[in-house]
Design an enzyme around this catalytic site. Sequence first.
Site, mmCIF file in Angstrom:
data_model
loop_
_atom_site.group_PDB
_atom_site.id
_atom_site.type_symbol
_atom_site.label_atom_id
_atom_site.label_comp_id
_atom_site.label_asym_id
_atom_site.label_seq_id
_atom_site.Cartn_x
_atom_site.Cartn_y
_atom_site.Cartn_z
ATOM 1 N N HIS A 1 -7.657 -5.479 0.289
ATOM 2 C CA HIS A 1 -6.490 -5.184 0.528
ATOM 3 C C HIS A 1 -5.665 -5.147 1.682
ATOM 4 O O HIS A 1 -6.048 -5.122 2.555
ATOM 5 C CB HIS A 1 -6.643 -3.299 0.488
ATOM 6 C CG HIS A 1 -5.172 -2.438 0.412
ATOM 7 N ND1 HIS A 1 -5.498 -2.159 -0.117
ATOM 8 C CD2 HIS A 1 -5.438 -2.056 1.406
ATOM 9 C CE1 HIS A 1 -4.374 -1.509 -0.555
ATOM 10 N NE2 HIS A 1 -4.107 -1.210 0.866
ATOM 11 N N SER B 1 0.870 -1.362 0.329
ATOM 12 C CA SER B 1 -0.170 -0.099 -0.167
ATOM 13 C C SER B 1 0.984 1.182 -0.063
ATOM 14 O O SER B 1 1.448 1.375 -0.648
ATOM 15 C CB SER B 1 -0.949 -0.056 1.190
ATOM 16 O OG SER B 1 -1.748 1.018 1.050
ATOM 17 N N GLU C 1 -9.603 -5.764 -3.675
ATOM 18 C CA GLU C 1 -8.905 -4.575 -3.066
ATOM 19 C C GLU C 1 -9.365 -3.887 -2.065
ATOM 20 O O GLU C 1 -9.455 -3.196 -0.888
ATOM 21 C CB GLU C 1 -7.702 -3.496 -3.729
ATOM 22 C CG GLU C 1 -7.073 -4.566 -4.371
ATOM 23 C CD GLU C 1 -5.305 -4.381 -3.671
ATOM 24 O OE1 GLU C 1 -4.992 -3.592 -2.330
ATOM 25 O OE2 GLU C 1 -4.276 -4.990 -4.337
#
Length: 514
Positions: A398, A183, A304
């Site tokens: 995610h 990320s 995600e």
Amino acid sequence: MVRTPHGAVRGRYERGVAVFRGIPYAAPPVGPRRFRPPEPPEPWDGVREAARFGPTAPKPSYSEAFAQYLCDPAIPGDDCLNLNVWTPEPAPGARLPVLVWLHGGALTRGSSAVPVYDGRTFARDGVVCVSVNYRLGIEGYGLFPDAPPNPGLRDQLAALRWVHETIEVFGGDPDRITLGGQSAGAISAGVLLASPHTDGLIRRAVLQSGPPEVSERDKVRRMVRRMATRLKIPATAAAFAAVDRELLLRTQAEVGRLSSPVLGGPAFGIVVDGDLVPRDPLRALVDGDTAQGVDLLMGWTRDEYRLWLVPGGLLEHIDRLGAVAVAGAMARCHAGHEIPRGYRALRPDAGAAEIVGQMVTDHILRVPLHRLADARPATSHLYEFAWPSLRPGLGACHALELGFVFDSGDIPESQKLAGEGAPHGLCDEMHGAWVRFASTGDPGWESWNPTHPVRVFGDGAAYTAHGPRDAEYALWSVNPRTPPSRPASVPRAPGAELASAMRRLRRSVGARRR
């Protein structure tokens, strides 16, 4: 005991691995050093105990909706520019591969003390693992007229230089450093990879769910100005430095609560600064201006967006908004009507939230990584994490892959996101691939080529799919050799109708969160 350039540190053996925690790589960023680039730490006499994690950077806590899924320890103290080292052989001469890990958290949260990032498993398998703390939020990524930009990114560069200069005494090879992150950590790693200041420091890079990107300066300035307005102070570093830190963090959390990857909005981010970040990093890497010959391992999770929308019930809310939400996503992605129509044709049974989520994920994440792989096929390997969480509604969201990459799926902090009973075989496959990549540059499947091989980690044994996302990529009309700042077929600015839809979506989601 190991001697670093600034003094000796004493670690401890834990289950056959030597670990050193909380080693300072820069001076505490307080007083005159606040909002400034990092400075070297003061040398110390005697032996510094390195048994416990050092202080974490100041940050707001996660909201209750996100805290049920994510763990984010906060350790008080000013000396937050520190790192941790796990090594199987703390002695010069071992020359083991090195993984330097940058945590995620939207540049506002996270730390190296998150239990999921336990580097013991990498050291167990012959890789020296280093995890890094860096400044966050307003102190790391605020944009001011009286302070240099990107101090948090400069912290990461200082840590990377420390590793290159010091890691040999911990048994690591300074010529085999893999810089990795997830990320915001992956975005940071990609930006550093593109920087001329890291030439010779990085041999390989792992970008998990984050492409090399920079934020618009005005987007960051709006975040700073909104905080300044609430605090009734000038939007300068000097004025912010005089504010009580707890008040600063509360204000930051309140101002940033509506910003998200799906909704966009003002947020902290890395900016082009003419020095550490001289130009757009994705363009620099695609053009071949930097990091030639660096091996790349890049990828994403299948769903995600579910971590961004499931907490707090936003996914169901966006489904109810229907066309308004889709129009808002078009504005967020600078997309014409043909883009959501294409996604609807590919997913005829999908609700608005899935259309919005996958469209935004492709725009901000998958398409840029695909473009980077197209420009560097011989040295790029791509993956998709497709195993769905055992927690309801999350899917392959995610950050879910982190417990598998670090082979830490059995600990409670990983189970907050994955649920209990995550498959051990999948941990072995993913962690083994990352170990192989850090060691040799080859994770165990074919590099990128015209057939677009993507290693899929899901239920059952991992397998290689060819072109699994090609239909979505085709919708964006991307030319990987000359990447546009937005899809070539889309006008430069969204129309008034799309902008209005984006505003309605923000207001609606804001009301839901309140």
